[in-house]
Enzyme design. Structure first.
Site, PDB file in Angstrom:
ATOM      1  N   LEU A   8       0.838  -1.198   0.000  1.00 14.85           N
ATOM      2  CA  LEU A   8       0.000   0.000   0.000  1.00 14.85           C
ATOM      3  C   LEU A   8       0.870   1.245   0.000  1.00 14.85           C
ATOM      4  CD1 LEU A   8      -2.549  -1.219   2.708  1.00 14.85           C
ATOM      5  CD2 LEU A   8      -2.457  -1.755   0.266  1.00 14.85           C
ATOM      6  N   GLU A   9       0.931   1.899  -1.150  1.00 18.46           N
ATOM      7  CA  GLU A   9       1.801   3.048  -1.312  1.00 18.46           C
ATOM      8  C   GLU A   9       0.990   4.320  -1.525  1.00 18.46           C
ATOM      9  OE1 GLU A   9       5.162   2.379  -3.803  1.00 18.46           O
ATOM     10  OE2 GLU A   9       4.847   0.213  -3.851  1.00 18.46           O
ATOM     11  N   GLU A  10       1.704   5.390  -1.843  1.00 15.40           N
ATOM     12  CA  GLU A  10       1.023   6.626  -2.200  1.00 15.40           C
ATOM     13  C   GLU A  10       0.141   6.382  -3.424  1.00 15.40           C
ATOM     14  OE1 GLU A  10       0.704   9.241  -0.651  1.00 15.40           O
ATOM     15  OE2 GLU A  10       2.533   9.872   0.365  1.00 15.40           O
TER      16      GLU A  10
END
Length: 360
Positions: A160-162
């Site tokens: 889960l990233e930007e």
């Protein structure tokens, strides 16, 4: 993880089923699922799985990599929400619906036929993830359950990233979805990887840990990614040790329990920030992780585990490391992690101390 040359400020959750039995889905004919049953592998093999993008460029032949390195597991990327319209349907890179995929299923069959297994990774930098588009944590979990069922998975990774990990609502849906999947699929091995910082992790990463604690959700493993802004091994180890303290203070764990729940995810060769991480650096961190009883040691990415002449513009490439090496040098080190920790039952059966407030 970076999506090739993208900034790797990420949060990941890795979910593995170490001992679950496997049966062919009843919808086999219509959904084209995998046809080879997953082998039973110790959890430390899932903790060693290097990331690989199976639908990008000219992806590596995974059974050949297995034969050359001894590596048995791979982390396939990325499951996202559909591009454009969004929605709550899992797709590969937002483009290929899981429900109709046959290409990745064939790759998984090849790995399993050779005696290995895969984890599937959710998220990726800059994409739209299901935690952002599904209406609830339950709907998010149901979407990911489709991926588990389609590929008979024993391992699932939430990367889960930007922009998602800066959204507390979406982050909570993802963590709650992981908890639902853990309960729905008995035996799940779960690893949560959060962003590295000199203090251990960022405020967004601390929020993820606090969210997990508030939900009484206890994964087997938390990892950080000490690259992009960490110029050498000394700074990487300092971040890992700071994160160790964060785990103890957040969850009330003693040092041994915290290390048994801790891991690292590295980047081979040239980073997005222009740092260079060599095989010697990886070896130092491998020895460190094993000596501390850590439960995850992996890297981004197998697609890059090749030698090449760095481009004149200094660009970080998605197909090679830009450091002198033989093919698969970094993958041989992840295989060593699993081989050297196989007798340690890494990440399995580690109970939180009595004073911890969360439980399975």
């Amino acid at each position: 993880m970076p999506k090739f040359s993208a900034l790797a400020t990420a949060v990941a959750v890795s979910v593995g089923v170490a001992t679950a039995s496997w049966t062919m889905p009843s919808s086999a004919a219509s959904t084209n699922p995998v046809t080879i049953a997953p082998p039973t592998l110790p959890a430390n093999w899932y903790g060693s799985a290097p990331y690989v993008t199976p639908l990008y460029g000219n992806p590596p032949d995974l059974p050949k990599v297995m034969a050359a390195t001894g590596q048995k597991t791979f982390q396939l990327t990325f499951i996202q929400a559909p591009r454009g319209g969004g929605g709550c349907t899992p797709t590969w890179d937002g483009a290929v619906p899981v429900s109709t995929d046959t290409a990745v299923a064939r790759i998984i069959d090849g790995v399993r036929l050779a005696g290995g297994d895969v984890s599937v990774s959710i998220g990726g930098y800059g994409g739209t993830n299901l935690g952002q588009t599904c209406g609830s944590a339950e709907a998010t979990a149901s979407a990911y359950q489709q991926v588990i069922d389609k590929y008979a998975l024993r391992a699932l990774d939430f990367n889960l990233e930007e922009p998602e990990y800066s959204d507390p609502v979406a982050t909570r849906k993802e963590v709650r979805a992981a908890q639902i999947l853990q309960r729905r699929n008995p035996g799940l091995y779960i690893s949560v990887t959060t962003v590295a910082a000199p203090s251990g992790t960022t405020p967004q990463g601390q929020n993820l840990l606090n969210t997990a604690k508030s939900l009484h959700f206890t994964p087997n493993n938390y990892s950080i990614m000490p690259f992009n802004g960490f110029p050498d091994v000394r700074s990487q180890i300092a971040a890992i040790e700071a994160f160790h303290g964060v785990l103890m203070s957040t969850f009330g764990w003693d040092s041994a329990t915290a290390f048994a729940h801790e891991g690292m995810s590295l980047m081979n060769g040239r980073s997005d920030f222009g740092e260079y991480y060599t095989q010697a650096d990886f070896q130092t961190l491998l020895d460190y992780s094993i000596s501390r009883g850590m439960s995850r040691y992996t890297f981004w990415s197998l697609n890059r585990d090749h030698p090449c002449t760095p481009p004149a513009n200094g660009q970080t490439l998605g197909t090679c490391s830009s450091v002198p090496q033989h093919h698969w040098d970094f993958t041989r080190l992840t295989a060593q992690f699993a081989q050297r920790t196989s007798a340690m039952k890494v990440g399995v059966g580690v109970a939180p101390p009595a004073r911890a407030t969360h439980r399975r």
